[in-house]
Design a protein around this motif. Structure first.
Motif, PDB file in Angstrom:
ATOM      1  N   LEU A  10       0.828  -1.206   0.000  1.00  0.00           N
ATOM      2  CA  LEU A  10       0.000   0.000   0.000  1.00  0.00           C
ATOM      3  C   LEU A  10       0.861   1.254   0.000  1.00  0.00           C
ATOM      4  CD1 LEU A  10      -2.771   1.351   0.172  1.00  0.00           C
ATOM      5  CD2 LEU A  10      -2.651   1.125   2.665  1.00  0.00           C
ATOM      6  N   ALA A  11       1.944   1.243   0.796  1.00  0.00           N
ATOM      7  CA  ALA A  11       2.840   2.400   0.847  1.00  0.00           C
ATOM      8  C   ALA A  11       3.472   2.654  -0.520  1.00  0.00           C
ATOM      9  CB  ALA A  11       3.919   2.185   1.904  1.00  0.00           C
ATOM     10  N   ILE A  12       3.879   1.583  -1.200  1.00  0.00           N
ATOM     11  CA  ILE A  12       4.480   1.728  -2.527  1.00  0.00           C
ATOM     12  C   ILE A  12       3.476   2.339  -3.495  1.00  0.00           C
ATOM     13  CG2 ILE A  12       5.290   0.397  -4.524  1.00  0.00           C
ATOM     14  CD1 ILE A  12       6.640  -1.489  -2.510  1.00  0.00           C
ATOM     15  N   VAL A  13       2.250   1.821  -3.481  1.00  0.00           N
ATOM     16  CA  VAL A  13       1.211   2.344  -4.376  1.00  0.00           C
ATOM     17  C   VAL A  13       0.943   3.818  -4.085  1.00  0.00           C
ATOM     18  CG1 VAL A  13      -1.229   2.167  -4.993  1.00  0.00           C
ATOM     19  CG2 VAL A  13       0.159   0.094  -4.759  1.00  0.00           C
ATOM     20  N   LEU A  14       0.913   4.192  -2.804  1.00  0.00           N
ATOM     21  CA  LEU A  14       0.641   5.580  -2.437  1.00  0.00           C
ATOM     22  C   LEU A  14       1.771   6.516  -2.867  1.00  0.00           C
ATOM     23  CD1 LEU A  14      -0.979   5.171   1.104  1.00  0.00           C
ATOM     24  CD2 LEU A  14      -2.110   5.771  -1.043  1.00  0.00           C
ATOM     25  N   VAL A  15       3.029   6.078  -2.720  1.00  0.00           N
ATOM     26  CA  VAL A  15       4.152   6.922  -3.153  1.00  0.00           C
ATOM     27  C   VAL A  15       4.119   7.098  -4.671  1.00  0.00           C
ATOM     28  CG1 VAL A  15       6.659   7.108  -3.295  1.00  0.00           C
ATOM     29  CG2 VAL A  15       5.593   6.343  -1.176  1.00  0.00           C
ATOM     30  N   TRP A  20       2.455  10.550  -9.328  1.00  0.00           N
ATOM     31  CA  TRP A  20       1.522  10.804 -10.426  1.00  0.00           C
ATOM     32  C   TRP A  20       0.827  12.155 -10.235  1.00  0.00           C
ATOM     33  CZ3 TRP A  20      -3.794  11.524 -10.741  1.00  0.00           C
ATOM     34  CH2 TRP A  20      -4.337  11.457 -12.024  1.00  0.00           C
ATOM     35  N   ILE A  21       0.439  12.452  -9.006  1.00  0.00           N
ATOM     36  CA  ILE A  21      -0.216  13.737  -8.729  1.00  0.00           C
ATOM     37  C   ILE A  21       0.725  14.898  -9.032  1.00  0.00           C
ATOM     38  CG2 ILE A  21      -1.125  15.201  -6.875  1.00  0.00           C
ATOM     39  CD1 ILE A  21      -2.213  12.635  -5.586  1.00  0.00           C
ATOM     40  N   VAL A  22       1.984  14.771  -8.600  1.00  0.00           N
ATOM     41  CA  VAL A  22       2.979  15.818  -8.862  1.00  0.00           C
ATOM     42  C   VAL A  22       3.141  16.029 -10.361  1.00  0.00           C
ATOM     43  CG1 VAL A  22       5.438  16.394  -8.700  1.00  0.00           C
ATOM     44  CG2 VAL A  22       4.228  15.510  -6.702  1.00  0.00           C
ATOM     45  N   GLY A  23       3.211  14.920 -11.108  1.00  0.00           N
ATOM     46  CA  GLY A  23       3.350  15.038 -12.557  1.00  0.00           C
ATOM     47  C   GLY A  23       2.096  15.555 -13.222  1.00  0.00           C
ATOM     48  N   ARG A  24       0.944  15.077 -12.762  1.00  0.00           N
ATOM     49  CA  ARG A  24      -0.325  15.485 -13.373  1.00  0.00           C
ATOM     50  C   ARG A  24      -0.577  16.973 -13.195  1.00  0.00           C
ATOM     51  NH1 ARG A  24      -3.439  13.274 -17.318  1.00  0.00           N
ATOM     52  NH2 ARG A  24      -5.624  13.914 -17.095  1.00  0.00           N
TER      53      ARG A  24
END
Length: 326
Positions: A10-15, A20-24
């Motif tokens: 879960l931690a890996i997916v969240l990071v 993705w948010i930073v890039g988006r």
């Protein structure tokens, strides 16, 4: 699968999602040819943080007490799979317009597992202290062997592709050797091994600097996966990513199980350590490798995401099979 392992996943997916948010939202830039934050961060990982990690790891590994039978039982089939994938992809590349580095990128993505972020809690949670100790021993030479082989292959391909038609074979091989050695992966590994063989301890201050730099590799590479997903998107066709993920999660652990159990006669905890290491999802280092050679970045990003999600279903199957084998 224990809660600790699920929390790590879960931690890996969240990071990755944060990346993705930073890039988006384009917080670090638009991702143009002149301003590509993902490539800038990838270069920082490849030229600064990863070399510190590789040097420190190889300088500190206990060469005298490595379990050579276990190393052979793991790296013989894994390296064999790497060369097979590379050979098949290279034959296909000769009949298509694939990038020169594509065969090596796919080969390292198929074989290089996420041995730290997922592998360590998996070994500790399922196999206990004894299994964790064996896992860490294998991890200490994981990058050394697999990245050295793949770097040599890709540099040889690049040298052949860029050589003049009348270039002498000796000059091509010499250029390949120079590029393979003067390389941000290979050079720190060789320097670390040399330091190790001399027998000098790392000065405490130097060791702390290397540890600090090396600790940035994991979160930076995971963030890069998310950013690459935002900037590049998923490939138009996912069949390549699905095929690579299937080889990583299915064929590789099956090969290691067969060679280790029926070839080397390993059972119990040593066998479980090898199979679980082989069954791990693709490691973030493959993304760094794809970024370095600007090849198959979208596909490698997809493999990292797909194989990590699919691991939730495949890991219990391998654990059940190991339990059945006793």
């Amino acid at each position: 699968m224990t809660l600790a392992i699920l929390y790590k996943l879960l931690a890996i997916v969240l990071v990755v999602a944060l990346g993705w948010i930073v890039g988006r939202l384009r917080w670090l830039g638009e991702g143009t040819a002149d301003n590509d934050p993902a490539r800038i961060l990838s270069a920082a990982a490849f030229y600064l943080f990863a070399p510190a990690l590789f040097f420190r790891t190889t300088a500190r590994v206990d060469l005298a007490h490595l379990p050579w039978a276990m190393l052979a039982a793991f790296f013989v089939p894994v390296t064999g799979l790497m060369l097979a994938v590379y050979g098949v992809q290279r034959a296909r590349r000769d009949r298509s317009d694939q990038a020169v580095a594509a065969p090596a990128v796919r080969a390292v993505t198929v074989t290089f597992g996420n041995s730290v972020q997922i592998g360590i809690p998996l070994a500790a949670g399922v196999l206990g202290e004894a299994g964790l100790g064996l896992h860490l021993t294998l991890v200490s030479v994981h990058a050394l062997i697999l990245l050295l082989v793949c770097t040599t292959l890709v540099e040889l391909d690049l040298a052949r592709a860029h050589a003049a038609p009348d270039a002498h074979l000796g000059h091509v091989l010499l250029g390949t050797l120079r590029n393979a050695v003067i390389h941000p992966v290979v050079l720190p590994v060789l320097a670390g091994l040399a330091w190790n063989l001399i027998g000098w301890p790392l000065p405490e201050a130097v060791d702390e600097v290397l540890r600090m730099l090396g600790s940035a590799v994991v979160p930076l590479c995971l963030t890069l996966i998310g950013m690459s997903l935002a900037y590049l998107g998923l490939p138009k066709r996912l069949d390549g990513a699905i095929a690579v993920s299937a080889l990583k999660l299915g064929l590789q652990p099956a090969l290691v199980l067969g060679v280790a159990h029926w070839g080397f006669g390993l059972t119990g905890t040593p066998l479980a350590v090898l199979v679980l290491l082989a069954a791990l999802p693709a490691g973030s280092n493959s993304m760094m490798f794809a970024q370095r050679y600007r090849t198959l970045e979208a596909e490698t990003t997809a493999v990292n995401v797909l194989s990590t999600l699919a691991f939730v279903g495949t890991a219990p199957l391998w654990l059940a099979l190991l339990a059945w084998l006793g």
